[in-house]
Design an enzyme around this catalytic site. Structure first.
Site, PDB file in Angstrom:
ATOM      1  N   GLU A   1      -2.935  -3.642   6.242  1.00  0.00           N
ATOM      2  CA  GLU A   1      -2.839  -2.350   6.598  1.00  0.00           C
ATOM      3  C   GLU A   1      -4.010  -1.225   6.097  1.00  0.00           C
ATOM      4  OE1 GLU A   1      -1.193  -3.772   3.850  1.00  0.00           O
ATOM      5  OE2 GLU A   1       0.557  -2.718   4.604  1.00  0.00           O
TER       6      GLU A   1
ATOM      7  N   ASP B   1       1.436  -5.404   3.308  1.00  0.00           N
ATOM      8  CA  ASP B   1       2.397  -5.500   1.353  1.00  0.00           C
ATOM      9  C   ASP B   1       3.560  -6.837   1.972  1.00  0.00           C
ATOM     10  OD1 ASP B   1       0.460  -4.366   0.825  1.00  0.00           O
ATOM     11  OD2 ASP B   1       1.422  -2.491   0.584  1.00  0.00           O
TER      12      ASP B   1
ATOM     13  N   ASP C   1       6.902  -6.488   1.574  1.00  0.00           N
ATOM     14  CA  ASP C   1       7.879  -5.833   1.406  1.00  0.00           C
ATOM     15  C   ASP C   1       8.593  -5.236   2.476  1.00  0.00           C
ATOM     16  OD1 ASP C   1       6.745  -3.488   1.932  1.00  0.00           O
ATOM     17  OD2 ASP C   1       7.524  -2.553  -0.445  1.00  0.00           O
TER      18      ASP C   1
ATOM     19  N   GLU D   1       8.558  -2.646   4.134  1.00  0.00           N
ATOM     20  CA  GLU D   1       7.587  -1.871   4.589  1.00  0.00           C
ATOM     21  C   GLU D   1       6.661  -2.304   5.493  1.00  0.00           C
ATOM     22  OE1 GLU D   1       8.223   1.765   6.787  1.00  0.00           O
ATOM     23  OE2 GLU D   1       9.598   1.382   4.550  1.00  0.00           O
TER      24      GLU D   1
ATOM     25  N   ARG E   1       5.416  -1.964  -5.853  1.00  0.00           N
ATOM     26  CA  ARG E   1       6.272  -1.615  -5.015  1.00  0.00           C
ATOM     27  C   ARG E   1       7.880  -2.270  -5.642  1.00  0.00           C
ATOM     28  NH1 ARG E   1       3.465   0.154  -0.646  1.00  0.00           N
ATOM     29  NH2 ARG E   1       2.490   2.087  -0.966  1.00  0.00           N
TER      30      ARG E   1
ATOM     31  N   HIS F   1       9.507  -9.550  -6.111  1.00  0.00           N
ATOM     32  CA  HIS F   1      10.268  -9.394  -7.446  1.00  0.00           C
ATOM     33  C   HIS F   1       9.458 -10.403  -8.406  1.00  0.00           C
ATOM     34  CE1 HIS F   1      10.092 -13.437  -5.848  1.00  0.00           C
ATOM     35  NE2 HIS F   1       9.840 -14.584  -7.021  1.00  0.00           N
TER      36      HIS F   1
END
Ligand SMILES: [Zn+2]
Length: 780
Positions: free
Chosen positions: A7, A80, A82, A84, A309, A354
């Site tokens: 991204e 990424d 996660d 999103e 994040r 995690h």
């Protein structure tokens, strides 16, 4: 040729370096599709179908990927790790296949696969390429469900607000809950009664002429509590104790262990970067993103930290071993606890990041790579590196020594206490908290030299005045911390919550603390009274958990949305049916709590003095009126009332007009004195705080006009070329450059400070801060 889609441009550079010529890496520049902010983007009646549109500029990126996909054997979606990132990957996949279909090209469905890395290093990227997977639709659904919820709340509440509530334009599902926290805190502060209390401090000299500082703990044989002595008693004690002779009654020592803090997750990283480096949460995340995506270190590019994040504080086994080895080699085996410290996290989302935020290679010390980083990057990396290493070191042993001194007749007792770190092989050696104790070793050693029964010479006795303080307003970082505690929001949404809060103009940051404005308070009062259950902390936290359930595949998006929407939509309809009058009356009543927070804050009408003032809601918002309206015509806007005392006008000190016919006056507000400049023609008002330490007699017209000119540019910083400002607040004049501020001493004329002097002041303040922040080696 294989395609890799990421991204951001920074990630492109890193991956190209790792993967070589066989791979073509393209940046999607974030999301390619978004829900347009207009009615009808989510259709509850069609099973919550979401109508997306291309983000500006994204359709050409998609076209580019589609064309290249025809000449490729494999497409890796490496966004990424996660929800999103998963959603971005899904949109790219969808848009590209749709594009090809529309252009009658061959479908490339089977060529797509998803890879994700928690750390961007050569090994991890290659490992990921060897282990591709499918797009995780559970994660995508969870991201979409959040988006749909926010959309539905925003787009049904806003039109209702326009109709029922003057000035309030919009409400957000999570932002309004954050605003509620800010408003509640402000209310607690308004209700707070500051209490005065006194203590008596005694300075003694030991037989070696060393000073120890003690505080009176017992008076006339009775233990003193916080509010036990009045000003008069404190002053009497000053005289009385001067006649007494003190000697050491008892010396006590105590040891306790202090464990290192766990490694960072997003919220604690934001918190610490705010307190130690003065970064906003947005800035912290932007810098962390760069560190994660790859930094040029000598002739290689390395992602220096793991994904930023995360709500986890867990370290992988690999990282644990690496960190323990590092401590062993660099500090010695005495610094390594026998067992690894295992930190656990409450929320567990198996397929999302995690791990804690930690260095990807602990051997890259901040010192070793300092030339590859900007000042800000280095500061943040150092924070992350130190915290991760410290988290695997031995606990500190804190030794506390206290000495009680009593007067000859035993009636009064004073106590001196010092704590310091007594272990020399503990985490404090690299972690800043060591500083708090470092300077105390000397003081403690004086106390160690004391003996029970030893006589002391009283050097001074000082009665000291204190005030209780209301709970502090939230800063960005402490608000995120609170949200995390309550289980509201997730690491990827904190920055957004904070920025929307500020953009909507319901709350302002003043000295980096949130203060709700009156419109914000009105909105929260409205939501509390009409939509309470939907803006409760529990409710919002529960919904976050349900979103986690969607991410884990335990429930589906449609079920969650349906459950929420059915009730919420009914609620909207009931409120819509209420008349304007009904809502206004209820609001006027509810607002009393905010405008008159204390029992005695409701005052008689300043015009007739007979009846009390009341709140009414008018076309332009709430205003104050006399209970005997229309006989008495008193009226004042509530916003004015809250920024002034009600008798504001009678307390005006100086009133004059400046050259532009603006009226200038000095007012006494709830939070101190201020200068007001009112432009009656254009109906605008400017207010400037008068520093509480400023001598009021020195407030000449000339000075007032100069102060109204603030903030003023003093000049440009010699290093950065950016503006250096002169500003003023309740606490005094100060200089500001970027996010650094330096106070100006009262004796100095703030308006005569030259740029080189200002730069010097800033450098001194910065040095002082740095000195505090750098850790020191333990004194032997
Ligand atoms: Zn009246």
């Amino acid at each position: 040729m294989k395609l890799v889609i990421v991204e951001s441009k920074a990630k492109v550079k890193t991956l190209e370096k790792y993967l070589g010529k066989e791979f073509n890496v393209i940046a999607s520049m974030g999301h390619v599709k978004a829900l347009p902010s207009k009615q009808g983007s989510v259709l509850p009646e069609k099973d919550f179908q979401m109508i997306y549109e291309y983000v500006k500029g994204a359709s050409s990126i998609v076209g580019d990927i589609a064309k290249k996909s025809l000449k490729t054997t494999k497409i890796y979606l490496a966004t990424d790790p996660d929800r999103e990132g998963e959603a971005i990957a899904w949109h790219i996949y969808n848009s590209v296949t749709q594009y090809l279909k529309n252009n009658s090209e061959i479908s490339t469905d089977t060529k797509f696969s998803r890879i994700a890395f928690n750390e961007i290093t050569r090994d991890k990227v290659k490992e990921a390429i060897l282990n591709p997977r499918d797009i995780d639709m559970n994660l995508v659904q969870a991201q979409q469900a959040r988006l749909a919820l926010d959309y539905l709340v925003g787009f049904t509440l806003s039109p209702l607000l326009w109709k029922k509530l003057p000035k309030c334009k919009s409400a957000g599902r999570v932002q309004s809950v954050a605003l509620r926290l800010i408003c509640e805190r402000e209310f607690e502060r308004a209700k707070f009664d500051t209490q005065e209390y006194w203590s008596v401090l005694l300075n003694f000299l030991t037989k070696d002429n060393k000073e120890i500082k003690a505080k009176l703990t017992h008076k006339d044989g009775k233990k003193l509590d916080k509010f036990d002595i009045s000003e008069q008693e404190a002053k009497e004690l000053e005289v009385k104790l001067r006649e007494k002779y003190f000697k050491i009654l008892r010396i006590q020592k105590k040891k306790s262990n202090k464990n290192p803090p766990p490694p960072f997750n997003t919220a604690s990283l934001q918190q610490e970067a705010a307190t130690k480096l003065g970064f906003t949460v947005k800035k912290t995340m932007q810098i962390a993103q760069k560190l994660y995506e790859g930094i040029q270190v000598e002739d290689d590019i390395v992602g220096l930290i793991t994904y930023m994040r995360t709500d986890a504080v867990v370290l992988s086994n690999e990282a644990l071993t690496q960190i323990r080895d590092f401590i062993n080699t660099s500090f010695g085996s005495n610094f390594v606890p026998t067992k690894s410290r295992i930190y656990s996290t409450k929320t567990k989302n198996a397929q999302e990041a995690h791990e804690a935020v930690r260095p990807t290679n602990v051997n890259l010390t901040p010192e070793k790579i300092k030339d590859s980083l900007s000042d800000e990057q280095r500061a943040l990396y150092e924070l992350i590196w130190k915290r991760s290493v410290a988290s695997q070191m031995k606990s500190s042993v804190i030794e506390t020594i206290s000495a009680e001194a009593t007067c000859d007749d035993g009636s009064h007792i004073a106590q001196a206490t010092e704590s310091y770190i007594s272990s020399s092989n503990c985490y404090s050696i690299i972690y800043n908290s060591y500083d708090e104790y470092d300077d105390k070793i000397e003081k403690a050693s004086i106390m160690y030299s004391l003996q029970e029964g030893e006589s002391l010479t009283t050097q001074s006795i000082t009665p000291k005045q204190h005030f209780t303080e209301p709970p502090a307003r939230y800063s960005e970082a402490s608000l995120v911390k609170k949200l995390e505690e309550l289980g509201i929001g997730r690491p990827s949404t904190y920055v957004n919550i904070i920025s929307v809060l500020q953009n909507r103009e319901y709350a302002n940051l003043d000295k980096k603390r949130f203060i709700p404005n009156f419109t914000g308070s009105i909105l929260i009062t409205f939501l509390e009274n009409f939509f309470d259950e939907y803006f409760q902390y529990n409710f919002t936290a529960k919904l976050e958990e349900e979103l986690d359930e969607v991410a884990k595949g335990k429930t589906c998006k449609e079920k969650l949305l349906n459950k929420f929407w059915k009730k919420f939509n009914e609620k909207i309809k009931t409120i819509e049916d209420k008349s304007y009058q009904e809502v206004s009356d209820l609001m006027a009543k509810a607002l009393e709590k905010i405008v008159f927070p204390k029992e005695d804050s409701k005052k008689p009408c300043p015009k007739c003095g007979e009846k009390n003032i009341e709140i009414k809601i008018g076309k332009f918002g709430p205003f104050l009126t006399c209970a005997q309206y229309p006989q008495c015509q008193f009226s004042k806007s509530v916003a004015d009332y809250l920024s002034n005392d009600i008798e504001g006008n009678t307390q005006n000190d100086l009133v004059f007009e400046d050259s532009n016919k603006k009226e200038i006056s000095i007012k006494h507000g709830k939070y101190g004195m201020y200068i007001q400049q009112e432009d009656k023609e254009n109906k605008s008002i400017k207010r400037i705080s008068i520093p509480s330490g400023l001598d009021k007699n020195s407030l000449s017209k000339d000075l007032i006009l100069k102060m109204l000119d603030l903030p003023k540019v003093i000049g440009q910083h010699t290093e950065t070329g950016e503006n250096v400002y002169l500003k003023v607040s309740k606490f005094g004049f100060y200089i500001e450059h970027q996010s650094i501020t330096a106070n100006i001493k009262y004796k100095q004329d703030p308006f005569n400070i030259a740029i080189d002097e200002a730069v010097k002041l800033l450098t001194q303040t910065q040095k002082l801060k740095n000195k505090k922040a750098t850790t020191k080696r333990i004194k032997k």
